[in-house]
Scaffold this motif. Structure first.
Motif, mmCIF file in Angstrom:
data_model
loop_
_atom_site.group_PDB
_atom_site.id
_atom_site.type_symbol
_atom_site.label_atom_id
_atom_site.label_comp_id
_atom_site.label_asym_id
_atom_site.label_seq_id
_atom_site.Cartn_x
_atom_site.Cartn_y
_atom_site.Cartn_z
ATOM 1 N N ILE A 62 1.098 -1.380 -0.331
ATOM 2 C CA ILE A 62 0.055 0.274 -0.180
ATOM 3 C C ILE A 62 1.019 0.816 0.474
ATOM 4 C CG2 ILE A 62 -2.013 -0.992 0.968
ATOM 5 C CD1 ILE A 62 -0.855 0.062 3.899
ATOM 6 N N GLU A 63 0.184 2.306 -0.356
ATOM 7 C CA GLU A 63 0.558 3.502 -0.378
ATOM 8 C C GLU A 63 0.702 4.264 1.102
ATOM 9 O OE1 GLU A 63 -0.215 5.832 -3.705
ATOM 10 O OE2 GLU A 63 1.053 5.285 -4.822
ATOM 11 N N LEU A 64 1.900 5.245 1.657
ATOM 12 C CA LEU A 64 0.974 5.936 3.096
ATOM 13 C C LEU A 64 2.458 6.583 2.867
ATOM 14 C CD1 LEU A 64 1.316 2.984 5.341
ATOM 15 C CD2 LEU A 64 -0.275 4.057 4.522
ATOM 16 N N VAL A 65 1.913 7.839 3.813
ATOM 17 C CA VAL A 65 2.711 9.059 3.700
ATOM 18 C C VAL A 65 3.058 9.166 4.956
ATOM 19 C CG1 VAL A 65 2.718 11.801 3.310
ATOM 20 C CG2 VAL A 65 0.724 10.316 2.187
ATOM 21 N N LEU A 66 4.305 8.925 5.164
ATOM 22 C CA LEU A 66 4.894 9.104 6.449
ATOM 23 C C LEU A 66 5.976 9.835 6.871
ATOM 24 C CD1 LEU A 66 6.670 5.375 6.370
ATOM 25 C CD2 LEU A 66 4.206 5.806 6.995
ATOM 26 N N ASN A 67 5.946 10.475 7.944
ATOM 27 C CA ASN A 67 6.427 11.405 8.436
ATOM 28 C C ASN A 67 8.307 11.222 9.005
ATOM 29 O OD1 ASN A 67 4.380 13.183 8.628
ATOM 30 N ND2 ASN A 67 3.655 12.424 10.177
ATOM 31 N N THR A 68 9.142 10.701 8.324
ATOM 32 C CA THR A 68 10.639 10.576 8.397
ATOM 33 C C THR A 68 11.093 11.730 8.751
ATOM 34 O OG1 THR A 68 11.373 12.315 6.389
ATOM 35 C CG2 THR A 68 10.554 10.145 6.056
ATOM 36 N N GLU A 69 12.549 11.425 9.343
ATOM 37 C CA GLU A 69 13.069 12.426 10.959
ATOM 38 C C GLU A 69 13.569 13.642 9.963
ATOM 39 O OE1 GLU A 69 15.420 13.133 14.141
ATOM 40 O OE2 GLU A 69 14.558 11.075 13.708
ATOM 41 N N HIS A 70 14.240 13.919 8.550
ATOM 42 C CA HIS A 70 14.182 14.573 8.357
ATOM 43 C C HIS A 70 12.984 15.581 7.260
ATOM 44 C CE1 HIS A 70 18.109 13.651 8.863
ATOM 45 N NE2 HIS A 70 17.683 12.174 8.294
ATOM 46 N N GLU A 71 11.749 15.123 6.769
ATOM 47 C CA GLU A 71 11.047 15.405 5.729
ATOM 48 C C GLU A 71 9.845 15.288 6.501
ATOM 49 O OE1 GLU A 71 12.428 15.002 1.450
ATOM 50 O OE2 GLU A 71 12.179 12.637 2.877
ATOM 51 N N SER A 72 8.682 16.024 6.140
ATOM 52 C CA SER A 72 7.514 16.098 7.351
ATOM 53 C C SER A 72 6.496 15.466 6.566
ATOM 54 C CB SER A 72 6.815 17.299 7.516
ATOM 55 O OG SER A 72 7.497 18.171 8.023
ATOM 56 N N TYR A 73 6.838 14.820 5.537
ATOM 57 C CA TYR A 73 6.238 14.648 4.495
ATOM 58 C C TYR A 73 6.435 13.459 3.388
ATOM 59 C CZ TYR A 73 2.023 17.243 6.713
ATOM 60 O OH TYR A 73 1.366 17.873 7.544
ATOM 61 N N SER A 74 6.476 12.585 3.187
ATOM 62 C CA SER A 74 6.725 11.787 2.741
ATOM 63 C C SER A 74 6.277 10.294 1.970
ATOM 64 C CB SER A 74 8.471 11.316 2.570
ATOM 65 O OG SER A 74 9.525 12.025 2.888
ATOM 66 N N LEU A 75 5.916 10.348 0.481
ATOM 67 C CA LEU A 75 5.792 9.049 0.098
ATOM 68 C C LEU A 75 5.672 8.011 0.052
ATOM 69 C CD1 LEU A 75 2.221 8.165 -1.046
ATOM 70 C CD2 LEU A 75 2.774 8.629 -3.021
ATOM 71 N N TYR A 76 5.785 6.708 0.618
ATOM 72 C CA TYR A 76 6.526 5.478 0.857
ATOM 73 C C TYR A 76 5.290 4.494 0.235
ATOM 74 C CZ TYR A 76 10.486 6.772 3.687
ATOM 75 O OH TYR A 76 11.190 7.405 4.003
ATOM 76 N N ASN A 77 6.075 2.748 -0.278
ATOM 77 C CA ASN A 77 5.348 2.203 -0.824
ATOM 78 C C ASN A 77 5.606 1.364 0.665
ATOM 79 O OD1 ASN A 77 3.890 2.226 -2.999
ATOM 80 N ND2 ASN A 77 6.115 1.333 -4.239
ATOM 81 N N VAL A 78 4.676 0.236 1.112
ATOM 82 C CA VAL A 78 4.831 0.293 3.279
ATOM 83 C C VAL A 78 4.039 -1.660 2.665
ATOM 84 C CG1 VAL A 78 4.373 -0.834 4.377
ATOM 85 C CG2 VAL A 78 4.728 1.849 3.784
ATOM 86 N N TYR A 79 5.486 -2.205 2.649
ATOM 87 C CA TYR A 79 4.882 -3.890 2.110
ATOM 88 C C TYR A 79 4.538 -4.780 3.839
ATOM 89 C CZ TYR A 79 6.458 -3.319 -1.967
ATOM 90 O OH TYR A 79 7.444 -2.225 -3.818
ATOM 91 N N SER A 80 4.003 -5.293 3.808
ATOM 92 C CA SER A 80 3.941 -5.793 5.159
ATOM 93 C C SER A 80 3.474 -7.722 4.232
ATOM 94 C CB SER A 80 2.177 -5.413 5.558
ATOM 95 O OG SER A 80 0.966 -6.577 4.564
ATOM 96 N N ASN A 81 4.497 -8.628 5.740
ATOM 97 C CA ASN A 81 3.999 -9.983 5.938
ATOM 98 C C ASN A 81 3.791 -10.661 7.025
ATOM 99 O OD1 ASN A 81 4.201 -12.433 4.755
ATOM 100 N ND2 ASN A 81 6.580 -12.570 4.298
ATOM 101 N N TRP A 82 2.875 -10.975 7.704
ATOM 102 C CA TRP A 82 2.594 -11.501 8.739
ATOM 103 C C TRP A 82 2.367 -12.771 9.069
ATOM 104 C CZ3 TRP A 82 0.536 -8.536 12.421
ATOM 105 C CH2 TRP A 82 0.298 -7.187 12.017
ATOM 106 N N THR A 83 3.094 -13.407 10.199
ATOM 107 C CA THR A 83 2.967 -14.590 10.180
ATOM 108 C C THR A 83 2.661 -15.042 11.025
ATOM 109 O OG1 THR A 83 4.600 -14.151 12.321
ATOM 110 C CG2 THR A 83 5.892 -14.460 10.819
ATOM 111 N N LYS A 84 2.357 -16.503 11.700
ATOM 112 C CA LYS A 84 1.286 -17.273 11.754
ATOM 113 C C LYS A 84 1.360 -16.100 13.282
ATOM 114 C CE LYS A 84 1.442 -21.232 8.983
ATOM 115 N NZ LYS A 84 1.140 -22.599 9.149
#
Length: 256
Positions: A62-84
């Motif tokens: 999914i695409e999420l806007v994240l607040n980084t250490e150096h930028e208030s708004y940065s667009l990221y692709n976030v990949y998730s992988n869940w375990t049992k």
């Protein structure tokens, strides 16, 4: 549980409540140290994060806007992988990272060469040409029909992006019977003040030649930055949602 300390990207191990259990070294350097991953997510993206980052969705991008250490708004692709066991690995990849890195590398080379002797001037010109080519690729013109064209923007919205492409884009619009041109922000990361002013000027010139500019794909962070930069929301353009919806709507909507 994953061992992610040496992961080559910002990565987190979280539980079902998205509380951070462990993070990679790059994640520690790129972000503040919150107790929950949601603390990094911009408030306009949190509902989306809660909906898709759950054990019910085993693997998600999914695409999420994240607040980084150096930028208030940065667009990221976030990949998730869940375990049992109910934990997940979240990997964050900044959008347009390859183009940004290439442009950054060329810019650094250009700065170094400007300080050296005349024997390297030919190399400097080659790098300038390469940088302009990147800018041209960042805003191509795509005809969709005889009356509609699309300008997809990529990377940082800055003045130079329009300076390199403006004449060619206006020529394409002026010499055909286009009624609207859709300017797509889906691939835009940061917006510089000079870029906002150049965009506004470009929209005015497009209006002068009888074409209606349509802005689409604007994310909350884009709107926030444009308003902060005193971008005038006047009648020089139309606003719409996603590119796909804009094309479908205007393809079947006659010009009023």
């Amino acid at each position: 549980m994953f061992n992610i300390k040496n992961h080559p990207l910002p990565a987190f191990i979280v539980n079902e409540k998205l509380e951070i259990i462990e993070e990679s070294q790059l994640a520690s350097e790129s972000f503040t140290s919150p107790s929950s991953f949601l603390d990094l997510v911009d408030k306009y993206s949190r509902t989306k994060a809660k909906k898709y980052l759950t054990p019910h969705e085993e693997q998600v991008e999914i695409e999420l806007v994240l607040n980084t250490e150096h930028e208030s708004y940065s667009l990221y692709n976030v990949y998730s992988n869940w375990t049992k066991e109910g934990t997940a690995q979240l990997v964050c990849v900044k959008q347009d990272q390859r183009i940004a890195k290439l442009g950054e590398s060329i810019q650094k080379q250009r700065e170094r060469l400007s300080e050296t002797n005349f024997d390297l001037l030919d190399k400097k010109e080659e790098l300038e040409t390469a940088l302009k080519r990147i800018k041209k690729l960042s805003s191509p013109f795509l005809p969709i029909s005889s009356t509609i064209g699309v300008i997809p923007l990529f990377g940082t919205l800055e003045q130079e992006l329009f300076e390199v492409n403006e004449n060619e884009l206006l020529y394409s619009l002026r010499n055909e019977d286009y009624e609207r041109v859709i300017i797509d922000f889906s691939g835009v990361g940061e917006i510089e003040e000079s870029g906002a002013h150049a965009l506004h000027s470009f929209c005015k010139m497009v209006n002068v030649i009888g074409v209606i500019p349509v802005l689409c794909g604007l994310k909350p962070s884009h709107v926030f930055h444009l308003l902060n930069l005193d971008f005038e929301l006047d009648q020089n353009f139309e606003l719409t949602g996603k590119l796909k919806d804009a094309i479908q709507f205007y393809m079947y909507s006659p010009l009023k």
